[in-house]
Design an enzyme around this catalytic site. Structure first.
Site, PDB file in Angstrom:
ATOM      1  N   ASP A  64       0.901  -1.176  -0.058  1.00 46.05           N
ATOM      2  CA  ASP A  64       0.102   0.055   0.177  1.00 46.05           C
ATOM      3  C   ASP A  64       1.061   1.212  -0.059  1.00 46.05           C
ATOM      4  OD1 ASP A  64       0.899  -0.643   2.486  1.00 46.05           O
ATOM      5  OD2 ASP A  64      -0.913  -0.910   3.453  1.00 46.05           O
ATOM      6  N   ASN A  70      -7.559  -2.517  14.279  1.00 51.37           N
ATOM      7  CA  ASN A  70      -8.945  -3.140  13.869  1.00 51.37           C
ATOM      8  C   ASN A  70      -8.867  -4.045  12.930  1.00 51.37           C
ATOM      9  OD1 ASN A  70      -8.043  -2.014  11.200  1.00 51.37           O
ATOM     10  ND2 ASN A  70      -9.404  -0.292  11.379  1.00 51.37           N
ATOM     11  N   HIS A 111      -7.170  -4.671  10.428  1.00 50.61           N
ATOM     12  CA  HIS A 111      -6.952  -4.630   8.675  1.00 50.61           C
ATOM     13  C   HIS A 111      -5.626  -5.422   8.228  1.00 50.61           C
ATOM     14  CE1 HIS A 111      -4.733  -0.472   9.414  1.00 50.61           C
ATOM     15  NE2 HIS A 111      -3.856  -1.493   9.520  1.00 50.61           N
ATOM     16  N   GLU A 129      -9.864  -1.958   5.296  1.00 49.45           N
ATOM     17  CA  GLU A 129     -10.481  -1.389   6.625  1.00 49.45           C
ATOM     18  C   GLU A 129     -11.569  -2.422   6.753  1.00 49.45           C
ATOM     19  OE1 GLU A 129      -8.805   0.166   8.588  1.00 49.45           O
ATOM     20  OE2 GLU A 129      -8.025   1.960   7.771  1.00 49.45           O
TER      21      GLU A 129
HETATM   22  C1  F6R Z   1       1.595  -1.513   6.057  1.00 50.54           C
HETATM   23  C2  F6R Z   1       0.304  -2.071   6.227  1.00 50.54           C
HETATM   24  C3  F6R Z   1      -0.385  -2.182   7.592  1.00 50.54           C
HETATM   25  C4  F6R Z   1       0.198  -2.656   8.790  1.00 50.54           C
HETATM   26  C5  F6R Z   1      -0.511  -2.549  10.022  1.00 50.54           C
HETATM   27  C6  F6R Z   1       0.422  -2.642  11.117  1.00 50.54           C
HETATM   28  O1  F6R Z   1       2.078  -1.481   4.625  1.00 50.54           O
HETATM   29  O2  F6R Z   1      -0.178  -2.533   5.225  1.00 50.54           O
HETATM   30  O3  F6R Z   1      -1.639  -3.259   7.420  1.00 50.54           O
HETATM   31  O4  F6R Z   1       0.750  -3.728   8.440  1.00 50.54           O
HETATM   32  O5  F6R Z   1      -1.341  -1.369  10.269  1.00 50.54           O
HETATM   33  O6  F6R Z   1       1.006  -1.651  11.586  1.00 50.54           O
HETATM   34  P1  F6R Z   1       2.189  -1.548  12.602  1.00 50.54           P
HETATM   35  O7  F6R Z   1       3.131  -2.744  12.390  1.00 50.54           O
HETATM   36  O8  F6R Z   1       2.671  -0.240  12.637  1.00 50.54           O
HETATM   37  O9  F6R Z   1       1.517  -1.959  14.049  1.00 50.54           O
END
Ligand code: F6R
Length: 241
Positions: free
Chosen positions: A67, A136, A138, A143
């Site tokens: 992303d 959450n 995701h 989301e």
């Molecule tokens: C990042 C992504 C997100 C993260 C998720 C966890 O490229 O796709 O899904 O993997 O938000 O983020 P952290 O590791 O910072 O808690």
């Protein structure tokens, strides 16, 4: 599904990095799906060390990131391209032209989503997709919703995600409100998936992801249906399972 329990974050990082390196050793020209965020930083540090020691060679590897924020260029220090450059690409022997992140500044975001989806197909599909987990539930920026978004698409970020990501920006109103993300089908088509999770703050959501109902309200729950899922999580994250 295989669940590997680790002592702590460092142990998770080493074990996950070893799985990624083993993939590269077995197939030197593999396609890796990569993620950004705090969870994967330690994994990338380990991969950099392994590359310096000569244990793993990235010269044949192609990568596709999950992303990118809409509106941030690769030079912006909070863009995911920038994260990848600083935390991994600039410190390993990957060919920069073989690394791909959605272009957050594309004039036509919808066309960029279609281009990105075709690129993954042209490369032959993802051999191993690395994932972190949002608070959450995701994965990527898919989301919670009432349906699973299928392909790479433009998405409005949830308030909770904006709040969680605001720790990297000076002010919360600087956090982009939209992103381009691989869809659930794009992720599920990866041949193998490696989900990494650390810390008690994610214990409850990890329990829902791995043992709750499969529902778009908890996007990561779809991973239960993947035929080759490995979860590497520390004891804190696994404490409710
Ligand atoms: C990042 C992504 C997100 C993260 C998720 C966890 O490229 O796709 O899904 O993997 O938000 O983020 P952290 O590791 O910072 O808690």
């Amino acid at each position: 599904m295989k669940i590997i329990s680790t002592k702590n974050y460092d142990d998770m990082s080493r074990k996950a990095a070893n799985i990624l390196s083993a993939q590269i050793i077995l197939k030197h020209d593999c396609i890796l799906g990569l993620a950004t965020g705090s969870t994967v930083e330690g994994i990338y540090k380990q991969l950099i060390m392994q590359n310096r020691n000569g244990d793993v060679d990235f010269s044949g590897v192609h990568s596709v990131n999950l992303d990118e924020y809409v509106g941030l260029s690769g030079e912006h220090n909070q863009s995911y391209r920038y994260f990848m450059e600083t935390n991994l690409f600039s410190q390993i022997n990957v060919h920069r032209g073989n690394t791909h992140v959605p272009d957050g500044t594309a004039a036509d975001a919808e066309a960029e989503c279609i281009r990105y989806e075709s690129l993954i197909k042209e490369l032959g599909g993802i051999d191993l997709q690395l994932l972190g987990l949002g608070h959450n539930g995701h994965i990527g920026f898919n989301e919670p919703d009432d349906k699973f978004p299928l392909l790479t698409h433009r998405v409005q970020l949830k308030e909770s995600t904006i709040k969680a990501n605001s720790r990297f920006f000076e002010k919360e109103d600087q956090v982009p409100r939209e992103a381009i993300t691989m869809g659930i089908k794009t992720i599920m088509q990866a041949k193998r998936i490696l989900l990494c999770v650390s810390g008690t703050a994610k214990a409850e959501i990890l329990k829902q992801v791995l043992s709750g109902p499969v529902t778009p309200a908890v996007p990561g729950s779809i991973l239960q249906l993947h035929p080759n899922l490995t979860v590497v999580a520390d004891e804190d994250a696994l404490c409710h399972l």
